[in-house]
Design a protein around this motif. Structure first.
Motif, PDB file in Angstrom:
ATOM      1  N   GLU A  83       0.826  -1.208   0.000  1.00  0.00           N
ATOM      2  CA  GLU A  83       0.000   0.000   0.000  1.00  0.00           C
ATOM      3  C   GLU A  83       0.864   1.263   0.000  1.00  0.00           C
ATOM      4  O   GLU A  83       0.548   2.243  -0.688  1.00  0.00           O
ATOM      5  CB  GLU A  83      -0.925  -0.011   1.210  1.00  0.00           C
TER       6      GLU A  83
ATOM      7  N   ARG B 196       1.149   4.067  -2.967  1.00  0.00           N
ATOM      8  CA  ARG B 196       1.018   5.510  -2.757  1.00  0.00           C
ATOM      9  C   ARG B 196       2.195   6.249  -3.392  1.00  0.00           C
ATOM     10  O   ARG B 196       2.030   7.318  -3.985  1.00  0.00           O
ATOM     11  CB  ARG B 196       0.949   5.815  -1.257  1.00  0.00           C
TER      12      ARG B 196
ATOM     13  N   ASP C 125      -1.643  -0.171  10.974  1.00  0.00           N
ATOM     14  CA  ASP C 125      -2.167   0.998  10.263  1.00  0.00           C
ATOM     15  C   ASP C 125      -1.650   2.285  10.904  1.00  0.00           C
ATOM     16  O   ASP C 125      -1.296   3.247  10.211  1.00  0.00           O
ATOM     17  CB  ASP C 125      -3.695   0.992  10.276  1.00  0.00           C
TER      18      ASP C 125
END
Length: 238
Positions: free
Chosen positions: A54, A58, A109
């Motif tokens: 992820e 990005r 996260d």
């Protein structure tokens, strides 16, 4: 720093290294006793790799040119491939990957949010240093997994992550702007502490530091030495 709901975060004391990142102790620790339950290991490692994907995605989305996008997309694909390999191991044992990964979502996260950096170059450095340190750690920790899975997981995680493109992008940017190098060096020093907290949480006795720290310290010394070598390779001071 990374925190967990309901308790105060454990403080990680970084082992001391000499100026070139070489451990002052050459003791090789048997990490088998520190390895967590297999599903704990696979769930956390799988979600870590998904997080690397992820973050790299990005970086692809915000890259300044097409050549950078192409190179970073290949690295992202390799992280996703490792994630898929780990969730295959989870399914092979009759578990659902989302349920096994779920306990690690809040802390990981939060870790990614706090280490994504303030710009594209800090994001790249986070992917390179944080992702590299965690892969080193999970490869090391796999020594304590059952013999029918540990070597296979270690080989999978040890495959080329395609990070040469990150090194190239960072070195080119630092050469063009020496002031950027100073800022990235500070960012790299911050990253190691946050990343070691994630590694610490993977160990089953992480809530009992008095009994575990003497065994964990040499492992962290190895990880920090590898981190320092990555920093040195970029011309940054660890």
């Amino acid at each position: 720093m990374v925190t967990w709901i309901g308790r105060r975060p454990q403080r990680v004391e970084a082992p001391r290294l000499n100026a070139r990142g070489v451990s002052q102790s050459s003791v090789k620790v048997d990490i088998g006793a520190l390895a967590p339950d297999l599903m704990h290991y696979l769930g956390q490692a799988a979600y870590c790799e998904l997080g690397v994907f992820e973050s790299l995605a990005r970086a692809v989305a915000t890259a300044p040119n097409l050549a950078s996008k192409e190179g970073l997309s290949a690295a992202a694909g390799r992280a996703l491939s490792k994630h898929h390999g780990l969730i295959t191991e989870i399914r092979r044992r009759g578990h659902e990957p989302d349920a096994v990964m779920a306990p690690f979502v809040p802390s990981l996260d939060r870790f990614r949010q706090q280490t994504q950096g303030s710009d594209w170059h800090e994001l790249l450095l986070s992917c390179y240093l944080g992702g590299g340190l965690l892969e080193d750690f999970f490869i090391r920790l796999s020594d304590g997994l059952p013999r029918d899975v540990g070597p296979r997981v270690a080989q999978m995680l040890g495959e080329d992550s395609g990070t040469d493109v990150l090194v190239h992008e960072l070195q080119a940017a630092i050469t063009a702007d020496p002031a950027l190098g100073s800022r990235l060096a500070m960012w790299g020093r911050r990253l190691v502490g946050d990343t070691l907290l994630i590694a610490r949480s993977a160990m089953p006795d992480c809530d009992v530091p008095a009994s575990a720290d003497s065994r964990i310290e040499p492992v962290f010394t190895e990880l920090i030495a590898a981190h320092t070598r990555r920093m040195d390779g970029l011309g940054l001071t660890a």
